[in-house]
Design an enzyme around this catalytic site. Structure first.
Site, PDB file in Angstrom:
ATOM      1  N   ILE A 151       2.191  -2.019  -5.040  1.00 39.01           N
ATOM      2  CA  ILE A 151       3.132  -3.125  -5.233  1.00 39.01           C
ATOM      3  C   ILE A 151       2.685  -4.017  -6.385  1.00 39.01           C
ATOM      4  O   ILE A 151       3.490  -4.413  -7.240  1.00 39.01           O
ATOM      5  CB  ILE A 151       3.284  -3.933  -3.933  1.00 39.01           C
ATOM      6  N   ASP A 170      -8.892  -6.771  -8.488  1.00 39.30           N
ATOM      7  CA  ASP A 170      -8.835  -5.762  -7.431  1.00 39.30           C
ATOM      8  C   ASP A 170     -10.117  -4.944  -7.536  1.00 39.30           C
ATOM      9  O   ASP A 170     -10.324  -4.256  -8.534  1.00 39.30           O
ATOM     10  CB  ASP A 170      -7.616  -4.858  -7.602  1.00 39.30           C
ATOM     11  N   CYS A 229       3.768 -12.831  -0.919  1.00 35.92           N
ATOM     12  CA  CYS A 229       4.714 -11.948  -0.232  1.00 35.92           C
ATOM     13  C   CYS A 229       3.964 -10.785   0.421  1.00 35.92           C
ATOM     14  O   CYS A 229       4.554  -9.736   0.675  1.00 35.92           O
ATOM     15  CB  CYS A 229       5.749 -11.407  -1.221  1.00 35.92           C
ATOM     16  N   ASP A 255       6.568 -15.910   1.654  1.00 36.97           N
ATOM     17  CA  ASP A 255       7.424 -15.045   2.467  1.00 36.97           C
ATOM     18  C   ASP A 255       6.755 -14.692   3.784  1.00 36.97           C
ATOM     19  O   ASP A 255       7.395 -14.154   4.680  1.00 36.97           O
ATOM     20  CB  ASP A 255       7.736 -13.760   1.688  1.00 36.97           C
ATOM     21  N   GLU A 260       3.788 -15.720  12.922  1.00 33.87           N
ATOM     22  CA  GLU A 260       5.180 -15.309  12.795  1.00 33.87           C
ATOM     23  C   GLU A 260       5.701 -14.831  14.140  1.00 33.87           C
ATOM     24  O   GLU A 260       4.946 -14.227  14.913  1.00 33.87           O
ATOM     25  CB  GLU A 260       5.305 -14.192  11.756  1.00 33.87           C
ATOM     26  N   HIS A 278       9.870 -13.573   5.871  1.00 32.48           N
ATOM     27  CA  HIS A 278       9.301 -12.230   5.749  1.00 32.48           C
ATOM     28  C   HIS A 278      10.372 -11.215   5.325  1.00 32.48           C
ATOM     29  O   HIS A 278      10.632 -10.216   5.992  1.00 32.48           O
ATOM     30  CB  HIS A 278       8.663 -11.798   7.067  1.00 32.48           C
ATOM     31  N   LEU A 279      10.954 -11.492   4.163  1.00 32.06           N
ATOM     32  CA  LEU A 279      12.043 -10.671   3.644  1.00 32.06           C
ATOM     33  C   LEU A 279      11.593  -9.635   2.621  1.00 32.06           C
ATOM     34  O   LEU A 279      12.431  -8.949   2.037  1.00 32.06           O
ATOM     35  CB  LEU A 279      13.106 -11.570   2.984  1.00 32.06           C
ATOM     36  N   GLY A 280      10.274  -9.520   2.399  1.00 31.30           N
ATOM     37  CA  GLY A 280       9.786  -8.656   1.331  1.00 31.30           C
ATOM     38  C   GLY A 280      10.376  -7.262   1.339  1.00 31.30           C
ATOM     39  O   GLY A 280      10.706  -6.715   0.286  1.00 31.30           O
ATOM     40  N   ALA A 281      10.518  -6.681   2.496  1.00 32.16           N
ATOM     41  CA  ALA A 281      11.020  -5.300   2.587  1.00 32.16           C
ATOM     42  C   ALA A 281      12.486  -5.253   3.019  1.00 32.16           C
ATOM     43  O   ALA A 281      12.999  -4.182   3.326  1.00 32.16           O
ATOM     44  CB  ALA A 281      10.173  -4.509   3.573  1.00 32.16           C
TER      45      ALA A 281
END
Length: 526
Positions: A151, A170, A229, A255, A260, A278-281
């Site tokens: 991602i 990373d 996100c 997000d 939650e 939590h709309l990422g997907a």
């Protein structure tokens, strides 16, 4: 016929995939934990999204469960170590919603930069506060990406299209991959003070939990904007609120939240914070993709043994599964052979892959060797949990691979070192798919392993074979096959014979009492 339970809402097309492939499928969504616990023992597979919690208690009741498939990336709702301990494969679909999640992060960054939610609310209220909403451009700004996996890489690509400069932290990002993505790889302490925007795309682990706290935000450029996100728990929400109030952080777009569903949160209502649930997907394309992928992956595993996107077992593609199947049998048999002969603690395991087999995916073969080796000591061991069990027992496992051929086109050799001795056994495939043992303790011998086998090591002296045959015959045991090997004339010898029925302990003691016998064991193979 395998049986699968779908306990969260999935696309009807996913249900149809299971049914088309001959898998009995029940759809029962919204189950309470006690309800799921009561029925889970009936199923071979469990397909979920984020609502179902696959806890230790649920897994303990899942006596037939072989695979849990998560339609999505995160498996926070699955106790993966407990599943592994029970030999249950846990799969996810890490790529089905990658573009959707990356696009949401970019959308949140735009909304944050141009204060779109507040401006929208103001305009809907009949105000015309043109001078109130003074945003910032993204062009020329430095975007810091924490977590540059699948991602994060997509976000980097989109950000470069917006003419942003991208730096990334990373620990698993190679220099070569960073160059390929055209991003600058930096350490976290370098990213914080340089980035105008920081976006998080890392899983929630012990290493990343609370990675953005007060100390981290104090190192950031004043006026930084933060987008999350990925996972709640990466950002310390109380520290973020304090940084927003002080002006150290100019804004945040979230997000995901520590708790939650987030019905209450100290950040709610803050004009500097953009929030989504939590709309990422959450796009129709992503929901369809992950549902179809998880159905295909679970069906492949249950029907063919192919393993894709598993978190606790090496992957085996549908193409490789048929090629590996005879080697899996061979690996399990030589592991079982050594395991049934081992009577003391194992210290080291070395597995050599020589010839053609060295060019294949050997990780699942190693898991099968370990399953066979450890199963005589622990019946609950399978290829999923065998590597974990070996690690728990402080058994050192090593692989050696060489594509150079020796006496055989392909050979797998297992060497086990215990507290008392070192023992080796090697096998190959005849005719491409028939497993054969061809070497035991360095002595050449060719044998097919049947259900009931008598293994004897002895001194190579005249009359021994006749004495053993007479003893077995006198006790009503019929010999099916007979295989012999020796180091040299008059030296150490091995006899491996397949018999038509199990050898009793009483008869085994009589075999051990024969003058030339050093060791005698009754072995069983599925």
């Amino acid at each position: 016929m395998p049986k699968v339970l779908i306990s969260d809402k999935l696309s009807p097309a996913a249900v149809q995939i299971f049914k088309d492939r001959g898998i009995e499928t029940d759809v029962k969504t919204g189950l309470a934990p006690d309800e799921l616990k009561a029925i889970i023992g009936q199923y071979d597979g469990l397909a979920i999204r984020s609502n179902t919690k696959v806890t230790t208690e649920i897994l303990a009741a899942a006596t037939n469960l072989k695979v849990v498939g998560r339609a999505g990336i995160g498996v926070d709702n699955v106790d993966v170590p407990a599943a592994t301990a029970r030999g249950i494969v846990v799969m996810n679909t890490p790529f089905g919603n990658s573009i959707t999640t990356a696009e949401h992060a970019i959308a949140m960054m735009f909304a944050l930069a141009r204060e779109i939610p507040e401006a929208n609310a103001s305009t809907h209220a009949g105000k015309w506060e043109k001078n109130r909403f003074m945003g910032v451009e993204l062009t020329g700004k430095v975007l810091g990406i924490v977590g540059c996996g699948n991602i994060g890489a997509i976000v980097a690509d989109r950000a470069q299209g917006l003419r942003m400069r991208v730096i990334a932290y990373d620990p698993f990002l190679s220099v070569e991959r960073a160059k390929e993505l055209n991003v600058e790889k930096v350490e976290l302490d370098e990213l914080f003070p340089r980035a105008d925007f920081i976006t998080l795309h890392t899983p929630l682990t012990d290493a990343t939990r609370n990675i953005i706290d007060a100390k981290a935000m104090a190192k950031m450029k004043k006026g930084v904007r933060i987008i999350n996100c990925a996972r709640g728990g990466l950002v310390v929400e109380e520290d973020l609120l304090a940084a927003l109030e002080s002006g150290q952080v100019a804004g945040a777009a979230l997000d995901v939240f520590k708790t939650e569903p987030a019905k209450e949160n100290a950040l709610f209502g803050n004009p500097k914070v953009v929030c989504t649930p939590h709309l990422g997907a959450s796009t129709s394309e992503a929901q369809e993709n992950v549902a179809l992928q998880v159905a295909e992956q679970m069906a492949d595993y249950l029907l063919t043994g192919a393993v894709t996107n598993a978190l606790n077992i090496p992957s085996v593609s549908a193409e490789d599964a048929p090629k590996l199947r005879p080697y899996m049998t061979l690996a399990n048999q030589i592991g079982s052979f050594a395991g049934q002969l081992t009577e003391t603690g194992i210290k080291d395991v070395k597995i050599e892959y020589l010839g053609h087999v060295a060019s294949l995916n050997t990780k699942p073969l190693t898991a099968m060797v370990l399953e066979g080796l450890l199963k005589p000591m622990n019946e609950a061991v399978n290829m999923v949990n065998a590597p974990v069990v070996a690690k728990e027992r402080n058994i050192k496992v090593s692989e050696v691979k060489s594509e150079s051929e020796g006496d055989y086109h392909t050979l797998v050799r297992l060497t086990v070192t215990t507290d008392k001795r070192e023992r080796s056994v090697a096998g190959t495939l005849f005719g491409g798919n028939k497993a054969r043992v061809v070497e035991i303790k360095g002595i050449s011998i060719e044998a097919e392993l049947g259900q009931n086998m008598l293994y004897v090591t002895n001194q190579d002296k005249p009359g021994f074979i006749g004495a053993l045959g007479s003893l077995l015959g006198a006790n009503g045991v019929n010999i099916a096959t007979f295989h012999l090997g020796r180091s040299e004339a008059g030296g150490d010898a091995i006899l491996l014979t397949q018999v038509d029925q199990p050898v009793s302990n009483d008869l085994l003691e009589k075999v051990r009492a024969l003058p030339q016998v050093v060791q005698a064991k009754f072995l069983t193979f599925a």
